[in-house]
Design a protein around this motif. Structure first.
Motif, PDB file in Angstrom:
ATOM      1  N   PHE A   1       0.848  -1.189   0.000  1.00 12.81           N
ATOM      2  CA  PHE A   1       0.000   0.000   0.000  1.00 12.81           C
ATOM      3  C   PHE A   1       0.886   1.241   0.000  1.00 12.81           C
ATOM      4  CE2 PHE A   1      -2.151  -3.408   2.278  1.00 12.81           C
ATOM      5  CZ  PHE A   1      -3.338  -3.499   1.563  1.00 12.81           C
ATOM      6  N   THR A   2       0.588   2.159  -0.920  1.00  8.04           N
ATOM      7  CA  THR A   2       1.345   3.403  -1.043  1.00  8.04           C
ATOM      8  C   THR A   2       0.379   4.577  -0.998  1.00  8.04           C
ATOM      9  OG1 THR A   2       2.963   2.277  -2.459  1.00  8.04           O
ATOM     10  CG2 THR A   2       2.986   4.681  -2.453  1.00  8.04           C
ATOM     11  N   GLU A   3       0.589   5.462  -0.056  1.00  8.65           N
ATOM     12  CA  GLU A   3      -0.285   6.631   0.084  1.00  8.65           C
ATOM     13  C   GLU A   3       0.231   7.772  -0.789  1.00  8.65           C
ATOM     14  OE1 GLU A   3      -2.120   9.642   3.492  1.00  8.65           O
ATOM     15  OE2 GLU A   3      -0.854   7.929   4.072  1.00  8.65           O
ATOM     16  N   ILE A   4      -0.658   8.357  -1.576  1.00  8.65           N
ATOM     17  CA  ILE A   4      -0.312   9.504  -2.419  1.00  8.65           C
ATOM     18  C   ILE A   4      -0.539  10.778  -1.617  1.00  8.65           C
ATOM     19  CG2 ILE A   4      -0.701  10.673  -4.605  1.00  8.65           C
ATOM     20  CD1 ILE A   4      -2.028   8.123  -5.634  1.00  8.65           C
ATOM     21  N   VAL A   5       0.519  11.551  -1.448  1.00 11.39           N
ATOM     22  CA  VAL A   5       0.404  12.842  -0.770  1.00 11.39           C
ATOM     23  C   VAL A   5       0.354  13.912  -1.857  1.00 11.39           C
ATOM     24  CG1 VAL A   5       1.439  14.430   0.872  1.00 11.39           C
ATOM     25  CG2 VAL A   5       1.672  11.959   1.209  1.00 11.39           C
ATOM     26  N   TRP A   6      -0.821  14.513  -2.063  1.00  4.56           N
ATOM     27  CA  TRP A   6      -1.015  15.495  -3.131  1.00  4.56           C
ATOM     28  C   TRP A   6      -0.623  16.880  -2.656  1.00  4.56           C
ATOM     29  CZ3 TRP A   6      -2.369  13.687  -7.870  1.00  4.56           C
ATOM     30  CH2 TRP A   6      -2.941  12.408  -7.945  1.00  4.56           C
ATOM     31  N   ASP A   7      -0.116  17.677  -3.595  1.00  2.00           N
ATOM     32  CA  ASP A   7       0.284  19.057  -3.310  1.00  2.00           C
ATOM     33  C   ASP A   7      -0.563  19.994  -4.171  1.00  2.00           C
ATOM     34  OD1 ASP A   7       1.528  21.392  -2.616  1.00  2.00           O
ATOM     35  OD2 ASP A   7       3.354  21.007  -3.768  1.00  2.00           O
ATOM     36  N   THR A   8      -1.190  20.984  -3.531  1.00  4.88           N
ATOM     37  CA  THR A   8      -2.008  21.975  -4.254  1.00  4.88           C
ATOM     38  C   THR A   8      -1.536  23.392  -3.976  1.00  4.88           C
ATOM     39  OG1 THR A   8      -3.604  22.012  -2.423  1.00  4.88           O
ATOM     40  CG2 THR A   8      -4.034  20.470  -4.232  1.00  4.88           C
ATOM     41  N   SER A   9      -0.293  23.538  -3.494  1.00  6.54           N
ATOM     42  CA  SER A   9       0.193  24.859  -3.094  1.00  6.54           C
ATOM     43  C   SER A   9       0.308  25.814  -4.272  1.00  6.54           C
ATOM     44  CB  SER A   9       1.561  24.724  -2.416  1.00  6.54           C
ATOM     45  OG  SER A   9       2.502  24.116  -3.292  1.00  6.54           O
ATOM     46  N   MET A  10       0.493  25.307  -5.486  1.00  5.84           N
ATOM     47  CA  MET A  10       0.621  26.157  -6.675  1.00  5.84           C
ATOM     48  C   MET A  10      -0.692  26.276  -7.436  1.00  5.84           C
ATOM     49  SD  MET A  10       3.756  27.078  -6.481  1.00  5.84           S
ATOM     50  CE  MET A  10       4.016  27.818  -8.092  1.00  5.84           C
ATOM     51  N   GLY A  11      -1.777  25.860  -6.812  1.00  3.27           N
ATOM     52  CA  GLY A  11      -3.074  25.937  -7.467  1.00  3.27           C
ATOM     53  C   GLY A  11      -3.333  24.796  -8.428  1.00  3.27           C
ATOM     54  N   GLN A  12      -2.438  23.807  -8.447  1.00  2.00           N
ATOM     55  CA  GLN A  12      -2.600  22.650  -9.313  1.00  2.00           C
ATOM     56  C   GLN A  12      -2.419  21.386  -8.487  1.00  2.00           C
ATOM     57  OE1 GLN A  12       0.508  23.477 -12.196  1.00  2.00           O
ATOM     58  NE2 GLN A  12      -0.979  24.249 -13.673  1.00  2.00           N
ATOM     59  N   TRP A  13      -3.027  20.314  -8.970  1.00  2.00           N
ATOM     60  CA  TRP A  13      -2.850  19.025  -8.312  1.00  2.00           C
ATOM     61  C   TRP A  13      -1.533  18.413  -8.767  1.00  2.00           C
ATOM     62  CZ3 TRP A  13      -5.810  17.287  -4.434  1.00  2.00           C
ATOM     63  CH2 TRP A  13      -7.065  17.878  -4.259  1.00  2.00           C
ATOM     64  N   PHE A  14      -0.734  17.966  -7.767  1.00  7.20           N
ATOM     65  CA  PHE A  14       0.574  17.388  -8.082  1.00  7.20           C
ATOM     66  C   PHE A  14       0.892  16.311  -7.040  1.00  7.20           C
ATOM     67  CE2 PHE A  14       5.223  17.246  -7.887  1.00  7.20           C
ATOM     68  CZ  PHE A  14       5.539  17.129  -9.232  1.00  7.20           C
ATOM     69  N   PRO A  15       1.228  15.061  -7.486  1.00 10.17           N
ATOM     70  CA  PRO A  15       1.598  14.017  -6.519  1.00 10.17           C
ATOM     71  C   PRO A  15       2.980  14.285  -5.945  1.00 10.17           C
ATOM     72  CG  PRO A  15       1.704  13.175  -8.769  1.00 10.17           C
ATOM     73  CD  PRO A  15       1.166  14.555  -8.864  1.00 10.17           C
ATOM     74  N   LYS A  16       3.006  14.887  -4.765  1.00  8.70           N
ATOM     75  CA  LYS A  16       4.260  15.321  -4.157  1.00  8.70           C
ATOM     76  C   LYS A  16       5.111  14.155  -3.692  1.00  8.70           C
ATOM     77  CE  LYS A  16       5.975  18.316  -0.437  1.00  8.70           C
ATOM     78  NZ  LYS A  16       5.558  19.210   0.682  1.00  8.70           N
ATOM     79  N   ARG A  17       4.488  13.183  -3.035  1.00  6.94           N
ATOM     80  CA  ARG A  17       5.233  12.027  -2.509  1.00  6.94           C
ATOM     81  C   ARG A  17       4.382  10.779  -2.624  1.00  6.94           C
ATOM     82  NH1 ARG A  17       5.349  14.936   2.028  1.00  6.94           N
ATOM     83  NH2 ARG A  17       4.569  13.188   3.285  1.00  6.94           N
ATOM     84  N   LEU A  18       5.069   9.644  -2.738  1.00  8.59           N
ATOM     85  CA  LEU A  18       4.418   8.338  -2.665  1.00  8.59           C
ATOM     86  C   LEU A  18       4.988   7.619  -1.443  1.00  8.59           C
ATOM     87  CD1 LEU A  18       4.578   7.258  -6.443  1.00  8.59           C
ATOM     88  CD2 LEU A  18       2.788   8.543  -5.263  1.00  8.59           C
ATOM     89  N   GLU A  19       4.227   7.587  -0.366  1.00  5.32           N
ATOM     90  CA  GLU A  19       4.699   7.065   0.906  1.00  5.32           C
ATOM     91  C   GLU A  19       4.273   5.602   1.087  1.00  5.32           C
ATOM     92  OE1 GLU A  19       6.591   8.245   3.218  1.00  5.32           O
ATOM     93  OE2 GLU A  19       6.819  10.338   2.583  1.00  5.32           O
ATOM     94  N   TRP A  20       5.274   4.713   1.248  1.00  2.00           N
ATOM     95  CA  TRP A  20       4.976   3.308   1.539  1.00  2.00           C
ATOM     96  C   TRP A  20       4.377   3.206   2.928  1.00  2.00           C
ATOM     97  CZ3 TRP A  20       6.981   0.188   5.469  1.00  2.00           C
ATOM     98  CH2 TRP A  20       6.704  -1.165   5.365  1.00  2.00           C
TER      99      TRP A  20
END
Length: 530
Positions: free
Chosen positions: A137-156
């Motif tokens: 299982f890998t959790e997707i940590v999304w980043d929206t700081s720039m007003g766009q959706w971006f997968p910042k990290r993939l955490e095991w």
């Protein structure tokens, strides 16, 4: 707050607040503790069977802990498992646009830019933890700081923190809830929460068909690790018992208890201290075992055999990990088996990333699409360039049209610039000389005749033309000479000449060249005044 317009592949609505927060991290005071147990200590067949049955019944905690223990304590298993995971995590990743439109190409470029992250290789390696345990299982940590959706990290995430739906045995659930981030979750009666949409990458790599919890290699490796542990334990006892000679102390009749204690202490300590003192009247005898070599070899062969079975289960072969004789051909065949497994793992992971990451990202950023970019993990297929070049060389003269751009791509060559010197093929030799069938060269010769009027220049051109045409005339004369020498009559001469089958076009060009030489010779005579 749910976004009614977006749902994942299971029909669950998107909860945007959950996507930007970590919801499956560890906590010392919660149910997701980073402290693990060690069910492998003192493992025996009865305990192992209970652990596997509990996992099948919906409680995989001890199974996941045991799978981790086997990786930590078996050097061979962690080596072959790491080889399989690293062979995929280092492969090239390509992204293909859904179609040839600006919008589709833009979405593909978005994914390509994200793939350049340095952390990606280790993230893929962690996803392939599913090869051993059957699921990761890998959790997707999304980043929206720039007003766009971006997968910042993939955490095991530790698989111990997940369970499976009791109704189907394959739908993963997170133990506990994530109410702490301000989102109310609906938990099962046993205290698990369903995944938020577009939040997790669920990787399943099956060694066999069946439920994820029963399809991992660790389920098979646990038995082999236990048997190997028994072998190593017995080997250690055998080595300790028979690896050094048995010491027997002898004391004379009438020895006191104090003398006997002195002799016993000397016999007991002589192996560790390698020194002892005893009275002169006492004697110590060393008795060596005769089967130490044979017995030790038995344990070693048993451990090596278990390792080879582990190699087969993980890599499908033994030649790349174990010292097995068989020659180059056997090694190549075994390596091909490993490549087949690598290709299967890469295709499975590609499909998972497309489903759980690429499509989710595009929907969040661009909205639902009819088609999505496709991510492909794989090794460039080996191609025999020599065979390709030979085939093109033979087929192009027969009319096959081949793209120069494609051939340059295969050979790794770029298109030359306008000012660069380029290689060209040499002119093909002709039985009648290289100029006879070359209109461009003939035109060049004529131009030279018109430009150069002096006797020396004309004579030089005549000599050049004569040299070029000499092979054609020589061949023609040789054919006629052979016909005359083998004939016995004039009629026989005609028959032989008819069989020569001379090309009329070539004969015409030869005669034309003869006229050219005659004209050049005449011009020379005119210039010279003859």
């Amino acid at each position: 707050m749910a976004d009614i317009g977006l749902v994942d592949q299971y029909g669950r609505p998107i909860v945007r607040e959950a996507l930007t927060r970590e919801i499956a991290g560890p906590s010392l005071t919660g149910v997701r503790s980073p402290v693990t147990g060690y069910p492998g200590d003192g493992l025996n067949p009865i305990r192992l069977a209970h652990i596997l049955r509990a996992a099948d019944s919906g409680d995989p905690l001890r199974y996941f802990e045991l799978a981790e223990t086997v990786e930590e304590r078996d050097l061979h298993y962690v080596g072959v498992l790491g080889t399989r995971k690293r062979s995929v995590s280092q492969l090239n990743i390509q992204v293909e646009a859904a179609e040839d439109t600006p919008e589709a190409n833009s979405m593909a470029d978005m994914v390509r830019a994200w793939l350049k992250r340095e952390e990606l290789e280790s993230e893929i390696f962690n996803m392939l933890d599913a090869i051993g345990k059957g699921i990761s299982f890998t959790e997707i940590v999304w980043d929206t700081s720039m007003g766009q959706w971006f997968p910042k990290r993939l955490e095991w995430r530790d698989p111990r923190w997940f369970r499976f739906d009791r109704n189907d045995g394959k739908t993963p659930l997170l133990i506990g809830s994530y109410d702490s981030i301000g989102i109310s979750t609906v938990t099962t009666p046993t205290g698990e929460s369903p995944f938020p949409a577009f939040k997790f990458i669920t990787t399943v790599v099956r060694a066999k068909s069946g439920l994820p919890i029963r399809s991992g290699i660790a389920r098979l490796a646990a038995w082999w690790w236990m048997f190997k542990g028994f072998t190593q334990r017995d080997w250690a006892i055998f080595s300790q018992t028979f690896g050094q000679p048995v010491r027997v102390g002898k004391y004379p009749v009438g020895s006191t208890n104090e003398d006997k204690d002195t002799l016993f202490n000397a016999v007991a300590n002589i192996a560790g201290d390698l020194a002892a003192i005893i009275p002169e009247s006492m004697m110590i005898e060393f008795i060596e075992s005769k089967n130490v070599g044979a017995g030790s070899d038995l344990y070693e062969r048993r451990a090596d055999w278990l390792d080879r079975q582990m190699s087969k289960a993980v890599l499908g072969q033994t030649a790349t990990t174990d010292a097995i004789a068989g020659g180059h051909a056997v090694g190549q065949e075994h390596r091909q088996v490993q490549k087949d497994i690598e290709r299967a793992d890469a295709k499975a992971l590609s499909a998972i990333l497309n489903r759980d990451l690429v499509q989710a990202w595009v929907q969040l950023e661009r909205g639902p699409q009819l088609k999505y970019p496709t991510l492909r993990i794989g090794r460039d297929e080996d191609e025999d360039l020599t065979q390709t070049i030979e085939g093109v060389t033979r087929l192009v003269p027969m009319g096959l049209k081949v793209s120069m751009v494609e051939m340059r791509s295969k050979l790794g060559l770029r298109e030359p610039g306008p000012q660069e010197e380029v290689l060209t093929a040499p002119a093909a030799p002709s039985p009648f000389g290289s100029l006879l069938g070359d209109p461009a060269a003939a035109s060049s010769l004529h131009a030279r005749m018109l430009r150069r009027r002096s006797a020396d220049e004309v004579a030089e051109l005549a000599r050049v033309a004569e040299n070029l045409s000499e092979p054609a005339f020589t061949e023609l004369v040789d054919h006629i000479k052979t016909a005359l020498q083998s004939a016995v009559s004039l009629e026989d001469v005609r028959t032989h000449l008819a069989r020569l089958k001379l090309d009329p076009a070539r004969m015409t060009r030869a005669l034309q060249m003869a006229l050219v030489i005659a004209k050049l010779a005449g011009r020379t005579d005119i210039v010279d005044g003859r």
